[in-house]
Enzyme design. Structure first.
Site, short mmCIF file in Angstrom:
data_model
loop_
_atom_site.label_atom_id
_atom_site.label_comp_id
_atom_site.label_asym_id
_atom_site.label_seq_id
_atom_site.Cartn_x
_atom_site.Cartn_y
_atom_site.Cartn_z
CB SER A 56 5.52 3.72 0.64
OG SER A 56 4.93 2.97 -0.19
CG HIS A 67 3.59 0.93 -5.38
ND1 HIS A 67 3.80 1.68 -4.51
CD2 HIS A 67 3.89 -0.17 -4.86
CE1 HIS A 67 4.27 1.14 -3.60
NE2 HIS A 67 4.47 0.48 -3.47
CD GLU A 102 2.51 8.35 -10.40
OE1 GLU A 102 2.84 7.41 -11.44
OE2 GLU A 102 1.50 8.34 -10.17
N GLY A 139 10.22 -4.01 -7.89
CA GLY A 139 10.94 -3.07 -8.04
C GLY A 139 12.21 -3.67 -7.69
N GLY A 191 0.92 -1.56 0.43
CA GLY A 191 -0.57 0.32 0.57
C GLY A 191 0.88 1.58 0.12
CB VAL A 238 9.91 4.63 -10.70
CG1 VAL A 238 9.37 6.14 -10.72
CG2 VAL A 238 9.58 3.79 -11.02
#
Length: 281
Positions: free
Chosen positions: A187, A36, A34, A148, A30, A177
């Site tokens: 996050s 994700h 960007e 990622g 969660g 990213v």
């Protein structure tokens, strides 16, 4: 967009999909950003159906305070996913649902991949990661699962998990990213003040310079140089800077021409722990 919260409902929804479908899985905790979104978009481009799991896995946290402070933004996450596609299946179970009221991790043999870097500083972390990823792979049974490269050590461990347990899924690693400053999207970045967020851009700046130096200098020189750079940044407390073999994650002393290497770093920016990495050759 409907949110599936139980394993039974997930199984029912997946069973109703066409047999000829290809299925992608994007596991997340969660607080989507960007980074994700890039994983989800790649999954959509390569599969007819996509499941995005949103689950903050308690067994991979060695620090209770870190778990308590991990952001819970389910409504915002759903909104972000709706903006990508209305056909995504969101799986957002509780810990008791996933662990059947026994919140414990399994123990794995990752052949040493888990003993360095994150594994050396986060007790039992990768057993927790392995437990939830294996659980999700067996529940969803995807053709492809997307992770990622910011968590590159985790990516290599998941590949080992899949190989050792003969799980029929392709593990797809996706590029990091970054924010405009170069800071790897995470996050945890939301917990940084604006000043600390700017300070944290120094992490990637150091990695880029280390990569340039790696072409001319020894691994020990580059490691020592990088460690020294953080001494001049009081808001950035270096936990480790390591250069390893790409495949085995073994820290190196002497470079070999036929081996790929990667640099890894973990830094406390204020109270927020950030990680990053870069390919060196």
């Amino acid at each position: 967009m409907p949110v599936i919260t139980t394993k039974k409902e997930l199984d029912q929804r997946l069973s109703s999909l066409p047999k000829s479908r290809s299925l992608g899985l994007v596991p997340t905790m969660g607080a989507l950003h960007e980074g994700h979104a890039a994983l989800v978009k790649k999954a959509i481009s390569e599969n007819r159906c996509v499941v995005v799991s949103i689950f903050v896995n308690p067994t991979q946290f060695d620090n209770k305070e870190d778990l308590e402070h991990y952001p819970d933004t389910l409504e915002k996450d759903i909104f972000l996913l709706e903006g990508i596609s209305g056909d995504i299946l969101i799986f957002a179970p509780t810990a008791n649902e996933i662990y059947d009221h026994r919140i414990l991790s399994k123990t794995y043999d990752f052949e040493g991949l888990d003993k360095v870097m994150e594994g050396a500083f986060r007790n039992n972390h990768f057993n927790g990661v392995g437990t939830i990823v294996e659980t999700l792979l067996l529940l969803v049974k995807p053709d492809r699962a997307y992770f990622g490269e910011k968590d590159f050590q985790q990516l290599q461990i998941i590949r080992k998990l899949v190989d050792k347990n003969d799980i029929p899924v392709a593990i797809i690693g996706c590029p990091i990213v970054r924010e405009a400053s170069g800071l790897a999207m995470s996050s945890r970045n939301e917990r940084l003040s604006e000043t600390l967020r700017q300070d944290a851009s120094f992490i990637y700046e150091t990695l880029r310079t280390a990569k340039a130096k790696f072409g001319m200098k020894s691994a020990k020189y580059v490691r020592d140089w990088a460690e020294k750079q953080f001494e001049n940044h009081p808001d950035l407390q270096l936990e480790y800077f390591e250069i390893t073999d790409l495949d085995t994650l073994t820290p190196i002393q002497t470079k070999k021409t036929d081996v790929k290497y990667r640099a890894f770093v973990a830094v406390f920016c204020g109270a927020v722990r950030l990680i990053d990495n870069i390919a060196l050759n």
